[in-house]
Write a protein that holds these residues in place. Structure first.
Motif, PDB file in Angstrom:
ATOM      1  N   ASN A 264      -6.678  12.139  -4.339  1.00 29.58           N
ATOM      2  CA  ASN A 264      -7.935  11.380  -4.423  1.00 29.58           C
ATOM      3  C   ASN A 264      -8.009  10.571  -5.720  1.00 29.58           C
ATOM      4  O   ASN A 264      -8.470   9.426  -5.735  1.00 29.58           O
ATOM      5  CB  ASN A 264      -9.135  12.326  -4.368  1.00 29.58           C
ATOM      6  CG  ASN A 264      -9.376  12.909  -2.989  1.00 29.58           C
ATOM      7  OD1 ASN A 264      -8.942  12.348  -1.983  1.00 29.58           O
ATOM      8  ND2 ASN A 264     -10.065  14.040  -2.934  1.00 29.58           N
TER       9      ASN A 264
ATOM     10  N   LYS B 127     -13.014   7.354   1.303  1.00 25.00           N
ATOM     11  CA  LYS B 127     -12.488   6.003   1.085  1.00 25.00           C
ATOM     12  C   LYS B 127     -10.966   5.936   1.257  1.00 25.00           C
ATOM     13  O   LYS B 127     -10.398   4.851   1.341  1.00 25.00           O
ATOM     14  CB  LYS B 127     -12.880   5.507  -0.311  1.00 25.00           C
ATOM     15  CG  LYS B 127     -14.374   5.286  -0.471  1.00 25.00           C
ATOM     16  CD  LYS B 127     -14.705   4.815  -1.875  1.00 25.00           C
ATOM     17  CE  LYS B 127     -16.208   4.603  -2.034  1.00 25.00           C
ATOM     18  NZ  LYS B 127     -16.549   4.172  -3.423  1.00 25.00           N
ATOM     19  N   LYS B 128     -10.332   7.117   1.316  1.00 27.89           N
ATOM     20  CA  LYS B 128      -8.885   7.172   1.517  1.00 27.89           C
ATOM     21  C   LYS B 128      -8.524   7.883   2.821  1.00 27.89           C
ATOM     22  O   LYS B 128      -7.348   8.054   3.138  1.00 27.89           O
ATOM     23  CB  LYS B 128      -8.210   7.894   0.343  1.00 27.89           C
ATOM     24  CG  LYS B 128      -8.321   7.162  -0.982  1.00 27.89           C
ATOM     25  CD  LYS B 128      -7.475   7.836  -2.069  1.00 27.89           C
ATOM     26  CE  LYS B 128      -7.539   7.063  -3.375  1.00 27.89           C
ATOM     27  NZ  LYS B 128      -6.621   7.631  -4.392  1.00 27.89           N
ATOM     28  N   ASP B 129      -9.537   8.275   3.579  1.00 32.72           N
ATOM     29  CA  ASP B 129      -9.339   9.105   4.779  1.00 32.72           C
ATOM     30  C   ASP B 129      -9.035   8.240   6.001  1.00 32.72           C
ATOM     31  O   ASP B 129      -9.932   7.879   6.763  1.00 32.72           O
ATOM     32  CB  ASP B 129     -10.592   9.955   5.011  1.00 32.72           C
ATOM     33  CG  ASP B 129     -10.486  10.840   6.228  1.00 32.72           C
ATOM     34  OD1 ASP B 129      -9.354  11.062   6.708  1.00 32.72           O
ATOM     35  OD2 ASP B 129     -11.539  11.314   6.709  1.00 32.72           O
TER      36      ASP B 129
ATOM     37  N   ASN C   6      -3.414   4.796  -1.534  1.00 38.37           N
ATOM     38  CA  ASN C   6      -4.489   4.074  -0.824  1.00 38.37           C
ATOM     39  C   ASN C   6      -4.986   4.787   0.425  1.00 38.37           C
ATOM     40  O   ASN C   6      -6.065   4.483   0.921  1.00 38.37           O
ATOM     41  CB  ASN C   6      -3.989   2.684  -0.432  1.00 38.37           C
ATOM     42  CG  ASN C   6      -3.388   1.933  -1.601  1.00 38.37           C
ATOM     43  OD1 ASN C   6      -2.180   1.778  -1.689  1.00 38.37           O
ATOM     44  ND2 ASN C   6      -4.221   1.467  -2.526  1.00 38.37           N
ATOM     45  N   GLY C   7      -4.188   5.697   0.955  1.00 40.87           N
ATOM     46  CA  GLY C   7      -4.573   6.425   2.156  1.00 40.87           C
ATOM     47  C   GLY C   7      -4.013   7.832   2.137  1.00 40.87           C
ATOM     48  O   GLY C   7      -2.916   8.057   1.618  1.00 40.87           O
TER      49      GLY C   7
ATOM     50  N   VAL D  95       0.697   5.401   1.283  1.00 41.34           N
ATOM     51  CA  VAL D  95       0.050   6.503   1.997  1.00 41.34           C
ATOM     52  C   VAL D  95       0.663   7.816   1.523  1.00 41.34           C
ATOM     53  O   VAL D  95       1.884   7.947   1.432  1.00 41.34           O
ATOM     54  CB  VAL D  95       0.240   6.367   3.525  1.00 41.34           C
ATOM     55  CG1 VAL D  95      -0.278   7.615   4.247  1.00 41.34           C
ATOM     56  CG2 VAL D  95      -0.466   5.122   4.047  1.00 41.34           C
TER      57      VAL D  95
ATOM     58  N   ARG E 270       0.829  -1.203   0.000  1.00 35.83           N
ATOM     59  CA  ARG E 270       0.000   0.000   0.000  1.00 35.83           C
ATOM     60  C   ARG E 270       0.868   1.259   0.000  1.00 35.83           C
ATOM     61  O   ARG E 270       2.042   1.231   0.372  1.00 35.83           O
ATOM     62  CB  ARG E 270      -0.919   0.019   1.225  1.00 35.83           C
ATOM     63  CG  ARG E 270      -1.773  -1.225   1.398  1.00 35.83           C
ATOM     64  CD  ARG E 270      -2.724  -1.454   0.236  1.00 35.83           C
ATOM     65  NE  ARG E 270      -3.584  -2.622   0.457  1.00 35.83           N
ATOM     66  CZ  ARG E 270      -4.466  -3.061  -0.418  1.00 35.83           C
ATOM     67  NH1 ARG E 270      -4.625  -2.450  -1.565  1.00 35.83           N
ATOM     68  NH2 ARG E 270      -5.193  -4.126  -0.154  1.00 35.83           N
TER      69      ARG E 270
ATOM     70  N   LYS F 152      -4.759   6.486  -8.356  1.00 36.88           N
ATOM     71  CA  LYS F 152      -5.132   5.110  -8.011  1.00 36.88           C
ATOM     72  C   LYS F 152      -4.050   4.373  -7.231  1.00 36.88           C
ATOM     73  O   LYS F 152      -4.321   3.351  -6.584  1.00 36.88           O
ATOM     74  CB  LYS F 152      -5.488   4.338  -9.277  1.00 36.88           C
ATOM     75  CG  LYS F 152      -6.757   4.850  -9.960  1.00 36.88           C
ATOM     76  CD  LYS F 152      -7.070   4.056 -11.207  1.00 36.88           C
ATOM     77  CE  LYS F 152      -8.339   4.573 -11.878  1.00 36.88           C
ATOM     78  NZ  LYS F 152      -8.643   3.818 -13.122  1.00 36.88           N
TER      79      LYS F 152
ATOM     80  N   LEU G  53      -5.977   2.097   7.442  1.00 35.13           N
ATOM     81  CA  LEU G  53      -5.542   1.973   6.048  1.00 35.13           C
ATOM     82  C   LEU G  53      -5.966   0.637   5.463  1.00 35.13           C
ATOM     83  O   LEU G  53      -6.515   0.567   4.347  1.00 35.13           O
ATOM     84  CB  LEU G  53      -4.017   2.125   5.974  1.00 35.13           C
ATOM     85  CG  LEU G  53      -3.382   1.808   4.618  1.00 35.13           C
ATOM     86  CD1 LEU G  53      -3.794   2.836   3.570  1.00 35.13           C
ATOM     87  CD2 LEU G  53      -1.855   1.735   4.750  1.00 35.13           C
TER      88      LEU G  53
ATOM     89  N   ASN H 219     -11.215  12.298   0.021  1.00 38.42           N
ATOM     90  CA  ASN H 219     -12.102  11.186  -0.323  1.00 38.42           C
ATOM     91  C   ASN H 219     -12.235  10.283   0.914  1.00 38.42           C
ATOM     92  O   ASN H 219     -11.241   9.738   1.398  1.00 38.42           O
ATOM     93  CB  ASN H 219     -11.505  10.394  -1.477  1.00 38.42           C
ATOM     94  CG  ASN H 219     -12.381   9.223  -1.910  1.00 38.42           C
ATOM     95  OD1 ASN H 219     -13.305   8.831  -1.216  1.00 38.42           O
ATOM     96  ND2 ASN H 219     -12.069   8.663  -3.062  1.00 38.42           N
TER      97      ASN H 219
ATOM     98  N   ASN I 238      -8.929  -0.576   2.727  1.00 39.00           N
ATOM     99  CA  ASN I 238      -8.491  -1.319   1.540  1.00 39.00           C
ATOM    100  C   ASN I 238      -8.750  -2.827   1.677  1.00 39.00           C
ATOM    101  O   ASN I 238      -8.212  -3.628   0.906  1.00 39.00           O
ATOM    102  CB  ASN I 238      -7.012  -1.047   1.284  1.00 39.00           C
ATOM    103  CG  ASN I 238      -6.767   0.369   0.792  1.00 39.00           C
ATOM    104  OD1 ASN I 238      -6.880   0.645  -0.386  1.00 39.00           O
ATOM    105  ND2 ASN I 238      -6.474   1.284   1.700  1.00 39.00           N
TER     106      ASN I 238
END
Length: 273
Positions: A79, A109-111, A85-86, A28, A26, A82, A267, A107, A271
């Motif tokens: 955001n 989904k990444k927060d 991820n975080g 960040v 991943r 791709k 994280l 976003n 994911n």
């Protein structure tokens, strides 16, 4: 009892590392605005944990005079990336920045810090408090709880979590109370502190609460962080409070490491490992 946060964080990370062995690597992305030694120190801790877990960690640094609009545009790039991820926005931000605008730009989904408008995970500070309550069998649902500081990272999310908890609200109606105050009420702190069983503080003012201000057998959870003459201190005057507390978290080496561990759990939650 003095809590060893480093040991607890190590246990959390060892378990997480085992769970993510077959997970894709991943990345960040952390945003840092301006020159702030405290913020840079916090980011270094996160980088170290990322290395332990095999997570890539990239810091995006911007000058302190960046505008709110430009910073929001940079967040949007993360955001849309791709590979990221975080996302972390390292607080505090310069005063001219509209913090609400910036945090809502993340976003959800990444927060991983749960600072956006509709986060998909609980804040790392909330998860850290939950961990302490569970590990040390603290039945917080029948305790009076005082939260000192209304900050975005500590006071606000912990208060919202407690008051949103259905079973806890039932207790609150009849048996217990939860209260949040800010630093401006510090002159009246003594009038508050002895009426509670648990105090959670995240102001960042060394020795804000001392042993004379608390009763015996309290649970004291310290998220405060301040540095003076190369000495790091928390909001509780540790020496005097530790003599009376049933449980206390030190600074450094207390809630900080646990909170960072929970950041990385978020994280992988977002994911799905």
């Amino acid at each position: 009892m003095i809590i060893d946060g480093k040991k607890s964080a190590g246990e959390i990370l060892a378990k997480l590392k085992k769970e993510i062995q077959k997970s894709p690597r991943r990345l960040v992305g952390a945003i840092l605005v301006g020159e702030n030694p405290a913020s840079e120190s916090f980011l270094k801790q996160k980088v170290k944990v990322a290395e332990v877990l095999g997570v890539n960690f990239k810091i995006f640094k911007f000058k302190s005079n960046i505008t709110t609009l430009k910073l929001a545009e940079e967040i949007q790039k993360l955001n849309e990336n791709k590979n990221i991820n975080g996302i972390i926005i390292q607080l505090q931000l310069p005063k001219h920045i509209n913090m609400e605008r910036i945090l809502t730009a993340i976003n959800p989904k990444k927060d991983i810090d749960a600072l956006s408008k509709n986060p998909k995970v609980l804040a790392p500070t909330v998860e850290a408090v939950k961990f302490i309550f569970q590990k040390y069998k603290i039945n917080y649902k029948n305790k009076n709880i005082l939260i000192v500081g209304r900050g975005r990272l500590v006071g606000k999310p912990i208060y919202e979590w407690l008051t949103a908890n259905k079973s806890y609200r039932q207790f609150m109606r009849s048996k217990v109370k939860v209260k949040i105050i800010d630093e401006r009420q510090k002159n009246n702190l003594t009038g508050y502190t002895k009426d509670f069983d648990i105090i959670i503080s995240g102001v960042g003012k060394a020795g804000l609460i001392n042993g004379k201000m608390i009763k015996r057998d309290m649970v004291l959870i310290d998220f405060g962080f301040s540095k003076k003459e190369n000495k790091i201190s928390g909001d509780f005057d540790f020496e005097s409070c530790a003599k009376k507390a049933k449980l206390i978290t030190p600074v450094p080496g207390g809630m900080g490491p646990v909170m960072v561990a929970m950041l990385f759990i978020n994280l992988f939650k977002l994911n799905k490992l």
